[in-house]
Scaffold this motif. Structure first.
Motif, short mmCIF file in Angstrom:
data_model
loop_
_atom_site.label_atom_id
_atom_site.label_comp_id
_atom_site.label_asym_id
_atom_site.label_seq_id
_atom_site.Cartn_x
_atom_site.Cartn_y
_atom_site.Cartn_z
N VAL A 1 -2.83 -13.45 -34.05
CA VAL A 1 -4.18 -12.48 -33.62
C VAL A 1 -3.40 -12.60 -31.76
CG1 VAL A 1 -6.32 -13.25 -32.47
CG2 VAL A 1 -5.58 -13.70 -34.40
N GLU A 2 -2.57 -13.23 -31.83
CA GLU A 2 -2.38 -13.95 -30.35
C GLU A 2 -1.57 -11.98 -29.99
OE1 GLU A 2 -2.28 -15.14 -26.22
OE2 GLU A 2 -3.29 -15.88 -28.15
N GLU A 3 -0.46 -11.93 -30.58
CA GLU A 3 0.27 -10.71 -30.15
C GLU A 3 -0.40 -9.57 -30.07
OE1 GLU A 3 0.90 -13.11 -32.90
OE2 GLU A 3 3.48 -13.24 -32.53
N LYS A 4 -1.84 -9.67 -30.83
CA LYS A 4 -2.60 -8.75 -31.23
C LYS A 4 -2.87 -8.37 -29.63
CE LYS A 4 -3.72 -7.96 -36.13
NZ LYS A 4 -4.42 -8.20 -36.92
N ARG A 5 -3.81 -9.42 -29.07
CA ARG A 5 -4.61 -9.87 -28.08
C ARG A 5 -3.65 -9.20 -26.66
NH1 ARG A 5 -7.60 -16.06 -29.53
NH2 ARG A 5 -9.04 -14.51 -29.92
N LEU A 6 -2.43 -9.79 -26.43
CA LEU A 6 -1.77 -9.68 -26.14
C LEU A 6 -1.17 -8.01 -25.61
CD1 LEU A 6 1.67 -12.43 -25.98
CD2 LEU A 6 -0.12 -11.59 -24.34
N ILE A 7 -0.52 -7.26 -26.46
CA ILE A 7 -0.63 -5.90 -26.93
C ILE A 7 -2.05 -4.92 -26.03
CG2 ILE A 7 -0.42 -4.09 -28.20
CD1 ILE A 7 0.58 -5.93 -30.00
N ALA A 8 -3.62 -5.50 -26.59
CA ALA A 8 -4.74 -4.72 -25.62
C ALA A 8 -4.54 -4.66 -24.58
CB ALA A 8 -5.80 -5.53 -26.42
N GLN A 9 -4.58 -6.21 -23.41
CA GLN A 9 -4.14 -6.43 -22.50
C GLN A 9 -3.74 -5.80 -21.50
OE1 GLN A 9 -3.08 -10.54 -22.08
NE2 GLN A 9 -5.72 -11.59 -22.69
#
Length: 264
Positions: free
Chosen positions: A76-84
């Motif tokens: 989840v954390e990596e996905k959020r960084l990618i999404a930002q």
């Protein structure tokens, strides 16, 4: 450490993280990269993992599709960084195609609510995220509901997409590899994503590093269709160079001002 114990630890690490690089395994187990290469060769020969460029991934059948709720809770954390990073590229007035995938849902969540946008999606979770953003003109492609991916598919979805011109497509991938390009869990989703690729000026792929050098069941498009890949810091530097050689821009999320960008 005996070879058998070391190989057991390698399997544990690859299983836990879904993938692992040679450099990471060598550091974790305090042995040379050459020793890790020999161990990986043996484990691959025994069918216990799959060898990829720069490391290994857990052995997963090409036709296997993890449940949506399982994927939603992973990395989840990596996905959020990618999404930002992806959301920061969206501009006022953009017409967007947002495909299926849990990372794309995070992109929808990260979109600035003050932007006036037109968004077309085949993903129910993406649509639900955007409903709360009144400045987004939202269109959900029609068609048959594919419950495994919570997506719309079929001829109606293809027809809807065929009438659209978009500035950007933001999509994830079940697998992304140098040889097989973009691949998906199902042929139904692959057909819809292929239609989206044909209607966008710029193609942005958002992908956790564990999906890189994986191949899923259905082919979508060759790697050369991608303009920009946004991934996390787990990607091997050698793989970044290989994508650059294919004239694909790469952004590594989570490095702040040190985000690694390759110019096409």
């Amino acid at each position: 450490m005996l070879a058998q114990e070391r190989q057991r630890k390698i399997l544990e690490l690859v299983s836990k993280h879904k993938s692992a690089s040679i450099s990471r395994l060598a550091k974790e187990l305090e042995v040379s990269p050459m020793t890790i290469r020999r161990d990986l060769a043996k484990l691959t020969e025994e069918g216990k993992l799959e060898r990829v460029y720069g490391g290994a991934v857990s052995k997963i059948p090409v036709g296997y599709e993890p449940p949506y709720l399982t994927r939603e809770g992973e990395d989840v954390e990596e996905k959020r960084l990618i999404a930002q990073v992806a959301a920061s590229l969206i501009q006022e007035g953009d017409a967007l195609l947002l495909a299926t995938g849990t990372t794309v849902v995070e992109v929808a969540r990260a979109i600035d609510p003050d932007l006036n946008l037109t968004v077309v999606t085949s993903s129910l979770p993406v649509a639900m995220e955007l409903v709360a953003k009144p400045k987004v003109k939202l269109m959900l492609a029609g068609g048959l509901l594919r419950r495994e991916g919570l997506s719309t598919t079929g001829h109606i979805a293809e027809y809807c997409l065929g009438e659209i011109n978009a500035d950007k497509l933001i999509t994830s991938a079940a697998g992304l590899s140098l040889e097989e390009g973009i691949t998906e869990y199902s042929n139904e989703d692959a057909v819809v994503k292929r239609a989206m690729l044909d209607r966008a000026r710029e193609v942005i792929v958002v992908s956790h590093h564990s999906k890189l050098e994986r191949v899923a069941f259905a082919s979508v498009a060759p790697l050369e269709k991608i303009d920009l890949l946004i991934t996390d810091s787990g990607i091997e530097p050698e793989l970044v160079e290989l994508y650059q050689e294919r004239e694909i821009k790469v952004v590594i999320a989570g490095r702040g001002d040190e985000d690694e960008r390759a110019t096409k």
